[in-house]
Write a protein that holds these residues in place. Structure first.
Motif, PDB file in Angstrom:
ATOM      1  N   ALA A  19      48.532   3.661  84.852  1.00 23.21           N
ATOM      2  CA  ALA A  19      49.597   3.471  83.877  1.00 23.21           C
ATOM      3  C   ALA A  19      50.182   4.819  83.491  1.00 23.21           C
ATOM      4  O   ALA A  19      49.503   5.833  83.489  1.00 23.21           O
ATOM      5  CB  ALA A  19      49.063   2.748  82.650  1.00 23.21           C
ATOM      6  N   ASP A  20      51.464   4.821  83.183  1.00 24.85           N
ATOM      7  CA  ASP A  20      52.156   6.068  82.885  1.00 24.85           C
ATOM      8  C   ASP A  20      53.118   5.844  81.722  1.00 24.85           C
ATOM      9  O   ASP A  20      53.476   4.709  81.408  1.00 24.85           O
ATOM     10  CB  ASP A  20      52.926   6.523  84.132  1.00 24.85           C
ATOM     11  N   GLU A  21      53.536   6.917  81.102  1.00 29.54           N
ATOM     12  CA  GLU A  21      54.520   6.842  80.029  1.00 29.54           C
ATOM     13  C   GLU A  21      55.723   7.697  80.402  1.00 29.54           C
ATOM     14  O   GLU A  21      55.573   8.817  80.882  1.00 29.54           O
ATOM     15  CB  GLU A  21      53.941   7.330  78.702  1.00 29.54           C
ATOM     16  N   PHE A  41      58.212  -4.867  79.958  1.00 27.70           N
ATOM     17  CA  PHE A  41      57.882  -3.894  81.005  1.00 27.70           C
ATOM     18  C   PHE A  41      56.454  -3.380  80.826  1.00 27.70           C
ATOM     19  O   PHE A  41      55.675  -3.316  81.787  1.00 27.70           O
ATOM     20  CB  PHE A  41      58.882  -2.737  80.938  1.00 27.70           C
ATOM     21  N   GLU A  42      56.088  -3.052  79.598  1.00 29.51           N
ATOM     22  CA  GLU A  42      54.737  -2.553  79.343  1.00 29.51           C
ATOM     23  C   GLU A  42      53.703  -3.644  79.586  1.00 29.51           C
ATOM     24  O   GLU A  42      52.642  -3.401  80.177  1.00 29.51           O
ATOM     25  CB  GLU A  42      54.624  -2.039  77.908  1.00 29.51           C
ATOM     26  N   ALA A 226      59.402   2.276  88.645  1.00 28.30           N
ATOM     27  CA  ALA A 226      59.010   0.931  88.202  1.00 28.30           C
ATOM     28  C   ALA A 226      60.000   0.387  87.181  1.00 28.30           C
ATOM     29  O   ALA A 226      60.366  -0.797  87.221  1.00 28.30           O
ATOM     30  CB  ALA A 226      57.601   0.966  87.621  1.00 28.30           C
ATOM     31  N   LEU A 227      60.449   1.237  86.259  1.00 25.09           N
ATOM     32  CA  LEU A 227      61.398   0.782  85.245  1.00 25.09           C
ATOM     33  C   LEU A 227      62.733   0.413  85.871  1.00 25.09           C
ATOM     34  O   LEU A 227      63.332  -0.613  85.513  1.00 25.09           O
ATOM     35  CB  LEU A 227      61.606   1.862  84.182  1.00 25.09           C
ATOM     36  N   MET A 228      63.200   1.227  86.795  1.00 23.12           N
ATOM     37  CA  MET A 228      64.474   0.932  87.470  1.00 23.12           C
ATOM     38  C   MET A 228      64.389  -0.407  88.208  1.00 23.12           C
ATOM     39  O   MET A 228      65.309  -1.228  88.146  1.00 23.12           O
ATOM     40  CB  MET A 228      64.823   2.057  88.439  1.00 23.12           C
TER      41      MET A 228
END
Length: 248
Positions: A19-21, A41-42, A226-228
């Motif tokens: 996991a990343d921020e 998303f999280e 991942a967000l995109m």
């Protein structure tokens, strides 16, 4: 049970490590939907998006000066393209995540007619508008008034917000009787939720194509990719549409 505990802890450690921020700069008009999307998303990926909301023009200046943002969700398509050209964003990553709609809105349920004739008739003292140099919705408002031939008449009445959130705040608190805001800020159940408003025809202003882009500082961040990808997925699209945006 004793044998399964080490396995559980190992899997938890692996998922936590993966996991990343990421630091995400988000155009102010997209505050509502992005708060919903970031939570999804999280939950779905384990990654966390730390969000900052503001005017696209100001974000551009901050990113150009080294601000630690890794993804930008702009209120236009020009800023991401410019950042790519200048080497501050990753080529090939910009895409249109939403197309915005401009609304003339008032908390007074009887003030704004459904054709925007109030702008020509007058009878109000203040008109809220986002800074057209920093906020694309402000630029769209100026184009609308220019098309109607009333810019010079209304300029003395302008109450200018730093971004579209502040513009909406001026209207909602009564500092201005009406103002140009994003449809996403006032929509509820598929229509203007309270007060009165005029949904400005799209032909009155340049399309507000809102592009997302991975910034240079997010180039090697899996969470940025991942967000995109998440923004392109069905869950995010459903949220975006529910806030009154169009999809490309």
């Amino acid at each position: 049970m004793k044998r399964t505990l080490p396995l559980i802890f190992t899997l938890f450690a692996l998922s936590t490590a993966q996991a990343d921020e990421i630091q995400v700069a988000v155009a102010a008009n997209f505050t509502g939907p992005m708060q919903v999307i970031s939570a999804l998303f999280e939950r779905d990926t384990g990654h966390k998006a730390s969000l900052a909301f503001g005017a696209t023009g100001k974000f551009y200046a901050q990113i150009s000066n080294g601000a630690p943002f890794e993804v930008l969700l702009a209120a236009d398509d020009e800023t991401p393209a410019r950042l790519v050209k200048e080497g501050n964003a990753v080529a090939g990553t910009p895409f249109t995540y939403a197309i915005g709609t401009l609304v003339l809105w008032s908390t007074d349920p009887k003030l704004v007619d459904n054709k925007g004739e109030i702008l020509k008739k007058g009878g109000f003292k203040h008109l809220s508008i986002a800074n057209p140099k920093a906020a694309p919705y402000g630029a769209a408002a100026m184009q609308t008034m220019s098309k109607l031939g009333i810019v010079d008449k209304l300029k003395p009445l302008f109450v200018q917000g730093e971004n579209i959130s502040q513009t909406h705040q001026f209207v909602s608190t009564g500092a201005a009787e009406l103002g140009f805001v994003a449809y996403s800020q006032v929509i509820k159940n598929g229509q203007i939720g309270s007060g009165s408003g005029w949904i400005v025809p799209g032909s009155f202003y340049d399309p507000i194509r809102q592009d997302a882009v991975i910034l240079a500082k997010g180039k090697d961040k899996p969470a940025a990719v991942a967000l995109m990808n998440y923004l392109k997925g069905d869950k995010a699209k459903a949220v975006i549409k529910s806030f009154g945006y169009e999809l490309r």
